[in-house]
Write a protein that holds these residues in place. Structure first.
Motif, PDB file in Angstrom:
ATOM      1  N   MET A  27       0.833  -1.194   0.000  1.00 11.63           N
ATOM      2  CA  MET A  27       0.000   0.000   0.000  1.00 11.63           C
ATOM      3  C   MET A  27       0.876   1.256   0.000  1.00 11.63           C
ATOM      4  O   MET A  27       0.389   2.362   0.250  1.00 11.63           O
ATOM      5  N   VAL A  54      -3.412   1.824  -2.196  1.00 14.20           N
ATOM      6  CA  VAL A  54      -4.129   1.846  -0.923  1.00 14.20           C
ATOM      7  C   VAL A  54      -5.552   1.389  -1.227  1.00 14.20           C
ATOM      8  O   VAL A  54      -6.349   2.128  -1.806  1.00 14.20           O
ATOM      9  N   ASN A  55      -5.843   0.173  -0.831  1.00 16.24           N
ATOM     10  CA  ASN A  55      -7.068  -0.514  -1.235  1.00 16.24           C
ATOM     11  C   ASN A  55      -8.255  -0.125  -0.356  1.00 16.24           C
ATOM     12  O   ASN A  55      -8.315  -0.536   0.805  1.00 16.24           O
TER      13      ASN A  55
END
Length: 280
Positions: A27, A54-55
């Motif tokens: 991320m 960045v999920n």
């Protein structure tokens, strides 16, 4: 080093890449722990892909998606210094989850419902959905994950096994600061006082290991000893402490032949995790 931002472009790159590919999903806000994964991937493969994404799917509504640290320029500079055939895949959420996206991948059962799964509902569904999509895009030969996220590693291995994915998952030992703190992008949230207090996590793990080496095999007593040590740190608030079977992650009620000792602890507002495995 090359940076790719579209899903189609990373697929075309992979179509043209004949050799083995090591994949390091991150991320971003990279540190030496991430770079250790990259170096291992570079040593074992012809090319390396590092995803920086960045999920949003793996964050709960009250978690830190919006303030999660991001510094793409710094990340690119660190990776450029690795002298490897590194490709950075840096898609936007809109690229990964375009309008109409409605598919999820979920590992069912207790492995995703306990520990982090119990404390962060939906988290692992978001993890397995994004990792599955990244695997489909990158088609890696090997994928590298840090053992600090032990439950995540177990969940991903389960997904890969269940779905007969044609790749190898490689776990890499946790990288620590000289004073023992596990490296994490979230460490940046800590004030100097909190940074010192955060050492209670590694001290608790070291205490458990010392007891284990002295012959202690009672899981409840190991857990209680860690909780007692953490309780002495005023800035620490325990989310959970676990002494579990390393394979199933189920809590051990009696004596243990081996154990995954893990914890999540708030230091101020910052939630940190850490673990160690105890073996006879």
């Amino acid at each position: 080093m090359r940076t790719i931002t579209s899903t189609r472009a990373i697929q075309l790159w992979r179509d043209a890449e004949a050799g083995s590919v090591g994949f390091v999903p991150t991320m971003g806000y990279l540190h030496q722990g991430h770079l250790t994964l990259v170096r291992k991937a570079a040593a074992e493969n012809d090319a390396v892909v590092v995803s920086i994404f960045v999920n949003p799917l793996q964050f709960g509504p009250s978690e830190d998606f919006g303030r999660y640290p991001r510094d793409l320029e710094s990340d690119q500079a660190l990776l450029a210094g690795e002298h490897a055939h590194v490709v950075v895949f840096n898609p936007t959420p809109e690229e990964m989850y375009p309008s109409g996206f409605s598919t999820a991948v979920e590992v069912e059962g207790s492995i995703t419902q306990i520990l982090e799964g119990a404390k962060r509902p939906g988290h692992f569904r978001g993890v397995t959905t994004v990792v599955n999509k990244l695997f489909n895009l990158v088609r890696p030969t090997r994928a590298y994950f840090g053992e600090k996220d032990a439950q995540q590693l177990a969940v991903i291995r389960k997904m890969v096994s269940d779905l007969a994915m044609n790749l190898t998952i490689v776990g890499v030992p946790t990288v620590r600061e000289p004073d023992g703190l596990a490296m994490s992008s979230r460490n940046v949230y800590l004030s100097p006082t909190e940074r010192q207090a955060a050492l209670v996590l590694s001290r608790a793990l070291a205490h458990a290991r010392s007891l284990w080496q002295d012959g202690e095999r009672s899981a409840p007593r190991l857990g209680s000893a860690m909780l007692d040590l953490i309780a002495r740190e005023p800035l620490a608030k325990v989310d959970y402490v676990s002494v579990a079977d390393p394979t199933t992650l189920q809590e051990i009620e009696g004596t243990a032949e081996s154990a995954l000792v893990s914890m999540a602890v708030f230091i101020g507002r910052t939630r940190l995790i850490d673990n160690t495995t105890l073996r006879s």
